[in-house]
Scaffold this motif. Structure first.
Motif, mmCIF file in Angstrom:
data_model
loop_
_atom_site.group_PDB
_atom_site.id
_atom_site.type_symbol
_atom_site.label_atom_id
_atom_site.label_comp_id
_atom_site.label_asym_id
_atom_site.label_seq_id
_atom_site.Cartn_x
_atom_site.Cartn_y
_atom_site.Cartn_z
ATOM 1 N N VAL A 5 0.807 -1.220 0.000
ATOM 2 C CA VAL A 5 0.000 0.000 0.000
ATOM 3 C C VAL A 5 0.838 1.268 0.000
ATOM 4 C CG1 VAL A 5 -1.807 -1.236 1.243
ATOM 5 C CG2 VAL A 5 -0.205 0.188 2.528
ATOM 6 N N VAL A 6 2.125 1.154 0.339
ATOM 7 C CA VAL A 6 2.966 2.350 0.403
ATOM 8 C C VAL A 6 3.077 3.051 -0.946
ATOM 9 C CG1 VAL A 6 5.152 1.189 -0.096
ATOM 10 C CG2 VAL A 6 5.133 3.226 1.381
ATOM 11 N N GLU A 7 2.842 2.323 -2.033
ATOM 12 C CA GLU A 7 2.991 2.881 -3.369
ATOM 13 C C GLU A 7 1.782 3.702 -3.818
ATOM 14 O OE1 GLU A 7 5.787 2.679 -4.948
ATOM 15 O OE2 GLU A 7 6.680 1.373 -3.427
ATOM 16 N N TYR A 8 0.692 3.677 -3.074
ATOM 17 C CA TYR A 8 -0.537 4.326 -3.525
ATOM 18 C C TYR A 8 -0.654 5.747 -2.988
ATOM 19 C CZ TYR A 8 -2.082 -0.113 -5.412
ATOM 20 O OH TYR A 8 -2.175 -1.267 -6.165
ATOM 21 N N ASP A 9 -1.344 6.594 -3.758
ATOM 22 C CA ASP A 9 -1.475 8.012 -3.424
ATOM 23 C C ASP A 9 -2.584 8.196 -2.385
ATOM 24 O OD1 ASP A 9 -1.147 10.706 -3.392
ATOM 25 O OD2 ASP A 9 -2.208 11.093 -5.268
ATOM 26 N N LEU A 10 -2.246 7.863 -1.139
ATOM 27 C CA LEU A 10 -3.174 7.962 -0.027
ATOM 28 C C LEU A 10 -2.479 8.616 1.161
ATOM 29 C CD1 LEU A 10 -4.634 4.334 -0.164
ATOM 30 C CD2 LEU A 10 -5.962 6.430 -0.577
ATOM 31 N N SER A 11 -3.280 9.138 2.083
ATOM 32 C CA SER A 11 -2.699 9.669 3.311
ATOM 33 C C SER A 11 -2.179 8.515 4.166
ATOM 34 C CB SER A 11 -3.753 10.447 4.104
ATOM 35 O OG SER A 11 -4.722 9.571 4.637
ATOM 36 N N GLY A 12 -1.273 8.825 5.079
ATOM 37 C CA GLY A 12 -0.759 7.807 5.987
ATOM 38 C C GLY A 12 -1.845 7.207 6.849
ATOM 39 N N TYR A 13 -2.877 7.996 7.150
ATOM 40 C CA TYR A 13 -3.974 7.494 7.981
ATOM 41 C C TYR A 13 -4.749 6.387 7.262
ATOM 42 C CZ TYR A 13 -2.894 12.051 9.985
ATOM 43 O OH TYR A 13 -2.239 13.130 10.520
ATOM 44 N N ALA A 14 -4.960 6.547 5.951
ATOM 45 C CA ALA A 14 -5.646 5.518 5.183
ATOM 46 C C ALA A 14 -4.747 4.298 4.982
ATOM 47 C CB ALA A 14 -6.092 6.071 3.832
ATOM 48 N N LYS A 15 -3.467 4.523 4.730
ATOM 49 C CA LYS A 15 -2.539 3.410 4.550
ATOM 50 C C LYS A 15 -2.432 2.577 5.824
ATOM 51 C CE LYS A 15 0.338 5.707 1.054
ATOM 52 N NZ LYS A 15 1.669 6.302 0.783
ATOM 53 N N ASN A 16 -2.346 3.241 6.971
ATOM 54 C CA ASN A 16 -2.214 2.506 8.224
ATOM 55 C C ASN A 16 -3.480 1.731 8.559
ATOM 56 O OD1 ASN A 16 0.422 3.260 8.760
ATOM 57 N ND2 ASN A 16 -0.169 5.144 9.783
ATOM 58 N N ALA A 17 -4.638 2.303 8.219
ATOM 59 C CA ALA A 17 -5.884 1.567 8.416
ATOM 60 C C ALA A 17 -5.915 0.315 7.536
ATOM 61 C CB ALA A 17 -7.080 2.466 8.114
ATOM 62 N N LEU A 18 -5.445 0.452 6.297
ATOM 63 C CA LEU A 18 -5.366 -0.700 5.402
ATOM 64 C C LEU A 18 -4.435 -1.773 5.963
ATOM 65 C CD1 LEU A 18 -5.151 0.836 1.804
ATOM 66 C CD2 LEU A 18 -6.732 -0.953 2.549
ATOM 67 N N LYS A 19 -3.302 -1.348 6.496
ATOM 68 C CA LYS A 19 -2.314 -2.309 6.994
ATOM 69 C C LYS A 19 -2.819 -3.064 8.217
ATOM 70 C CE LYS A 19 0.778 0.948 6.829
ATOM 71 N NZ LYS A 19 2.008 1.775 6.834
ATOM 72 N N GLN A 20 -3.770 -2.500 8.916
ATOM 73 C CA GLN A 20 -4.384 -3.214 10.034
ATOM 74 C C GLN A 20 -5.536 -4.089 9.557
ATOM 75 O OE1 GLN A 20 -5.455 -0.374 13.082
ATOM 76 N NE2 GLN A 20 -3.551 0.742 12.795
ATOM 77 N N TYR A 21 -6.256 -3.624 8.559
ATOM 78 C CA TYR A 21 -7.487 -4.280 8.121
ATOM 79 C C TYR A 21 -7.216 -5.544 7.304
ATOM 80 C CZ TYR A 21 -12.147 -4.717 5.993
ATOM 81 O OH TYR A 21 -13.367 -5.168 5.579
ATOM 82 N N VAL A 22 -6.305 -5.481 6.347
ATOM 83 C CA VAL A 22 -6.077 -6.623 5.452
ATOM 84 C C VAL A 22 -5.622 -7.870 6.217
ATOM 85 C CG1 VAL A 22 -4.741 -7.481 3.485
ATOM 86 C CG2 VAL A 22 -5.641 -5.144 3.454
ATOM 87 N N PRO A 23 -4.652 -7.781 7.154
ATOM 88 C CA PRO A 23 -4.284 -8.988 7.906
ATOM 89 C C PRO A 23 -5.451 -9.573 8.691
ATOM 90 C CG PRO A 23 -2.574 -7.325 8.129
ATOM 91 C CD PRO A 23 -3.739 -6.654 7.462
ATOM 92 N N GLN A 24 -6.366 -8.736 9.177
ATOM 93 C CA GLN A 24 -7.533 -9.255 9.885
ATOM 94 C C GLN A 24 -8.412 -10.081 8.961
ATOM 95 O OE1 GLN A 24 -9.476 -5.846 11.544
ATOM 96 N NE2 GLN A 24 -7.882 -5.463 13.071
ATOM 97 N N LEU A 25 -8.551 -9.644 7.708
ATOM 98 C CA LEU A 25 -9.359 -10.389 6.749
ATOM 99 C C LEU A 25 -8.808 -11.791 6.539
ATOM 100 C CD1 LEU A 25 -9.994 -7.625 4.055
ATOM 101 C CD2 LEU A 25 -11.667 -8.566 5.644
ATOM 102 N N HIS A 26 -7.474 -11.898 6.513
ATOM 103 C CA HIS A 26 -6.851 -13.203 6.282
ATOM 104 C C HIS A 26 -6.766 -14.029 7.558
ATOM 105 C CE1 HIS A 26 -5.716 -12.795 2.072
ATOM 106 N NE2 HIS A 26 -5.279 -11.572 2.315
#
Length: 418
Positions: free
Chosen positions: A52-73
């Motif tokens: 996700v670091v490569e995408y044009d998003l704020s750090g707040y959205a990236k960090n939420a993604l980094k917490q959310y995706v592992p939970q899905l798996h």
């Protein structure tokens, strides 16, 4: 003193064409990053960070993604993604401004990317005014927030947590544990023991369990048929309407559970610990799909925050053997029918008993025997065993969100969230 978590809804008011475009850019980039990280099988924050670091998003959205995706798996064993996920931001992502002299009192700063944010006026649920004011005054803690578009309108859902006084300061000996059994047959069942130890006032929401099962079956059947016809958008719209009906049932039933507790002297509502329930679900592919998709987490969350709002304490216990043991003698029994428990002890007076009531009594008895878990204790144990550190030289961007949303894995539906 207890904690209650509530989801607050803000409706963004007439964003300009420019701001609408920026909101859509944020949503599109977030969903692309989510799909990429999920497809890559990222099961740690470090692995998700590399994507996700490569995408044009704020750090707040990236960090939420980094917490959310592992939970899905790791927690939910998801095998596919809905294509309309809201944009999540960690707890420091949004800022509120209050201008009570204006016709539109509230303004919110929405992160777009690292160096660009959008200030947009917003209308709130009037019933949640006190909560918003507490959040603005730092008397409540902001948790995760979610941004999404529905029918051309943009909304923000913000989780907030605040302390409330416990209604009862009764000692453990004076408390009345009320067992809460959540299942498919009876959506919820509650029961407690009187002073002599006899089970009293069992209440079952069996009709509502049947109604929810019917709605879920209708949803899956209609979705499959509509998708086969290529009507994906119609399937999604139809599904949203059915899930709204299920949410209405959940809110009414959990409100009635709390009302039951209010009628009992010195109550404490006792729930089964979801951690153990998830780990023990292994009944074959068909039943696993049904049970993992069942509303355990949502029902738990709604009972917790509605009880805490009224000052009723809530505890959790390990559900081990609550459905297998006889509440009278402790011997294991059998379930000849879904709603029937049969004790294997020929000398026990129980013989056959309503299975969900038997489970609710056992849940209450686990708490009475001294076994209970606070959410903070469970969080500490889970963190100690998690592999979510930044390894292999990976670095996380921006602050991390330490707040646990009571309804993290449930997308809030309906006009106002409660």
């Amino acid at each position: 003193m207890g904690e209650v978590t509530k989801t607050l809804e803000l409706k963004l008011v007439d964003p300009t064409v420019h701001k609408r475009q920026k909101l859509r850019e944020t949503r599109d980039a977030y969903q692309q990053a989510l799909q990429a990280a999920f497809a890559a099988g990222c099961d740690t924050q470090a692995a998700a960070n590399d994507v996700v670091v490569e995408y044009d998003l704020s750090g707040y959205a990236k960090n939420a993604l980094k917490q959310y995706v592992p939970q899905l798996h790791n927690s939910y064993d998801a095998d596919e993604l809905h294509d309309d996920h809201p944009v999540r931001f960690t707890n420091e992502g949004l800022q509120l401004d209050h201008q009570p002299q204006n016709a539109i009192e509230w303004y919110v700063k929405v992160p777009h990317h690292e160096d660009y944010h959008l200030w947009i006026p917003a209308r709130a649920n009037p019933d949640q005014r006190e909560w918003l004011e507490a959040l603005y005054a730092d008397d409540a803690e902001m948790g995760e927030s979610r941004l999404f578009e529905r029918d051309g309108m943009w909304y923000l859902h913000i989780t907030a947590t605040r302390d409330v006084e416990d209604k009862s300061a009764a000692s453990a000996d004076e408390q009345t544990p009320i067992g809460v059994d959540i299942g498919e047959a009876s959506l919820v069942t509650v029961c407690h023991r009187d002073e002599s130890g006899s089970p009293v006032r069992p209440e079952l929401w069996a009709h509502d369990g049947k109604a929810v099962r019917r709605l879920r079956k209708t949803y899956f059947t209609a979705k499959r048929r509509l998708q086969q016809r290529g009507s994906k958008r119609i399937a999604e719209s139809y599904g949203d309407a059915l899930w709204d009906q299920i949410d209405d049932v959940f809110h009414r039933v959990t409100r009635e559970v709390v009302e039951y507790a209010e009628s009992v002297e010195n109550p404490v509502l006792v729930l089964e610990d979801l951690t153990y329930i998830r780990e023990s679900m292994d009944y074959g592919e068909y039943m696993n799909r049904r049970l993992h998709g069942w509303g355990f987490a949502k029902l738990h969350a709604q009972i917790r925050y509605k009880a805490t709002e009224t000052g009723i304490p809530v505890a959790t216990v390990n559900p081990r053997n609550t459905s297998k043991a006889c509440h009278a003698c402790g011997e294991h029994g059998s379930r000849p029918r879904q709603a029937t428990f049969r004790c294997s002890n020929d000398g026990c007076w129980v013989g056959e008993y309503q299975a969900d009531v038997n489970g609710a009594i056992n849940i209450a008895d686990h708490y009475r025997s001294g076994e209970s878990h606070r959410r903070s204790d469970r969080a500490s144990r889970q963190k100690a065993g998690d592999d979510d550190s930044t390894t292999g030289g990976a670095s996380l961007t921006g602050p991390q969100d330490s707040h646990a949303d009571a309804e993290t894995q449930q997308m809030t539906r309906g006009t106002y969230a409660s």
